[in-house]
Write a protein that holds these residues in place. Structure first.
Motif, PDB file in Angstrom:
ATOM      1  N   PHE A  66       0.751  -1.676  -0.028  1.00  0.00           N
ATOM      2  CA  PHE A  66       0.010  -0.002   0.053  1.00  0.00           C
ATOM      3  C   PHE A  66       1.067   1.567  -0.093  1.00  0.00           C
ATOM      4  N   ARG A  69       2.382   1.704  -3.360  1.00  0.00           N
ATOM      5  CA  ARG A  69       0.989   2.744  -4.709  1.00  0.00           C
ATOM      6  C   ARG A  69       0.569   3.475  -4.182  1.00  0.00           C
ATOM      7  N   ALA A  70       0.716   3.774  -3.260  1.00  0.00           N
ATOM      8  CA  ALA A  70       0.379   5.308  -2.683  1.00  0.00           C
ATOM      9  C   ALA A  70       1.511   6.657  -2.847  1.00  0.00           C
ATOM     10  N   HIS A  73       1.582   7.034  -6.459  1.00  0.00           N
ATOM     11  CA  HIS A  73       0.359   7.469  -6.768  1.00  0.00           C
ATOM     12  C   HIS A  73       0.662   9.728  -6.957  1.00  0.00           C
ATOM     13  N   THR A 164       2.894  10.640   5.818  1.00  0.00           N
ATOM     14  CA  THR A 164       2.592   9.314   5.454  1.00  0.00           C
ATOM     15  C   THR A 164       2.946   8.819   6.693  1.00  0.00           C
ATOM     16  N   HIS A 194      -0.908  15.997   0.907  1.00  0.00           N
ATOM     17  CA  HIS A 194      -2.103  14.574   1.118  1.00  0.00           C
ATOM     18  C   HIS A 194      -1.795  14.073   2.356  1.00  0.00           C
ATOM     19  N   VAL A 196      -1.305  10.181   4.430  1.00  0.00           N
ATOM     20  CA  VAL A 196      -1.535   8.894   4.344  1.00  0.00           C
ATOM     21  C   VAL A 196      -1.462   8.120   5.139  1.00  0.00           C
ATOM     22  N   SER A 198      -2.597   4.100   7.910  1.00  0.00           N
ATOM     23  CA  SER A 198      -2.960   2.171   7.708  1.00  0.00           C
ATOM     24  C   SER A 198      -2.774   2.571   9.181  1.00  0.00           C
ATOM     25  N   CYS A 249      -5.337  -2.164   3.378  1.00  0.00           N
ATOM     26  CA  CYS A 249      -4.239  -2.063   2.745  1.00  0.00           C
ATOM     27  C   CYS A 249      -4.830  -2.961   1.355  1.00  0.00           C
ATOM     28  N   TRP A 252      -6.597  -0.408  -1.639  1.00  0.00           N
ATOM     29  CA  TRP A 252      -6.614   0.372  -1.987  1.00  0.00           C
ATOM     30  C   TRP A 252      -5.611   0.602  -3.285  1.00  0.00           C
ATOM     31  N   VAL A 270      -5.576   7.741   1.810  1.00  0.00           N
ATOM     32  CA  VAL A 270      -5.176   8.912   1.892  1.00  0.00           C
ATOM     33  C   VAL A 270      -5.600  10.010   1.041  1.00  0.00           C
TER      34      VAL A 270
END
Length: 274
Positions: A66, A69-70, A73, A164, A194, A196, A198, A249, A252, A270
């Motif tokens: 995850f 990937r986040a 992005h 994050t 942003h 992020v 978890s 997770c 996403w 996110v």
């Protein structure tokens, strides 16, 4: 390398905190991921936790995927060039700076943790492209002011930052305080930044996870808590959640190489600061 307190011998303090007889969450996570940066006590406690929730290594893998990937992005589609990674954990494959700088070599990353073993391995986190930068801050999630003060030495907080926080807010036991920490961090960065997150949850295998956390909290290490969806939603109050919202997770924005998504015990999301 960053030093938060010149008043006392930081090296001696870190050595004192480096305990091989008390388990630590970052080292247990490392053990579940197949790493070598852990002690027998971490393996023992990790195996005991798995007796409650055998699928936790699957969550550990899903959490790392995850993150990748986040970050892809954010560095790609969102155009973010600055990352504040709080609760870094032990270095492994595809750390935040590696993922971000593959896409945008000028990315700047600050890692934050307060585990002396993470600090001992921080050199693996401080490699960087020539165009970008990395730094490590020894600080506690309960002290966002110290985090922001030291991060500002590497990051321009007047420009968008991706904050994050993977598997770290569960160590802030009071939900109101956890929300306050997130809001203070977000208040220091501009629109377009942003968040992020978890977090281990009661949404999957709730009864078994509760027993596992009760066992963990009895080991003398930093206590942690689980949260349900309603509390996780509160963490994202200041931001606009990106699709698909707060989900397991593994769900996403899965990619073809991730395999068939299955529910894991960590939820994630996110959000973008408007």
């Amino acid at each position: 390398m960053s030093d938060l307190s010149p008043v006392y011998d930081e090296g001696a303090a870190r050595t004192a905190r480096l305990r091989s007889d008390v388990s630590h969450s970052a080292r247990i996570w490392n053990y579940w991921l197949g790493g070598r940066d852990n002690y027998p006590v971490d393996q023992e406690v990790g195996e005991q936790i798995l007796s409650f929730v055998p699928q936790l290594p699957r969550s550990a893998v899903a959490d790392r995927r995850f993150l990748a990937r986040a970050v892809r992005h954010l560095a790609g589609e969102a155009g973010i060039r600055q990352f504040l990674d709080i609760g870094t954990g032990l270095p492994t494959a595809d750390n935040t700076h590696e993922v971000a700088q593959r896409i945008a070599p000028a990315s700047r990353i600050v890692y934050v943790d307060n585990d002396p073993l993470v600090l001992a391995h921080a050199s693996a986190l401080l490699t960087s492209t020539r165009e970008g930068a990395t730094d490590y801050v020894d600080a506690d999630v309960h002290d966002p002011e110290a985090i922001l003060r030291k991060a500002a030495e590497t990051l321009d907080l007047d420009r968008p930052v991706a904050i994050t926080m993977l598997g770290i807010l569960n160590f802030v036991l009071d939900t109101d305080e956890a929300v306050s920490v997130v809001r203070r961090l977000l208040a220091a960065v501009p629109s377009g930044s942003h968040l992020v997150v978890s977090h281990p949850t009661t949404e999957v295998d709730g009864e078994a996870m509760t027993r596992a956390v009760e066992y963990w909290n009895g080991q003398g290490s930093a206590p942690m808590t689980l949260r349900g969806r309603a509390d996780l939603v509160r963490l994202f109050d200041p931001v606009e959640l990106l699709e698909p919202g707060i989900v397991s997770c593994s769900r996403w924005r899965p990619e073809p190489g991730d395999g068939e998504p299955v529910e894991v015990t960590h939820f994630a999301g996110v959000g973008r600061k408007p």
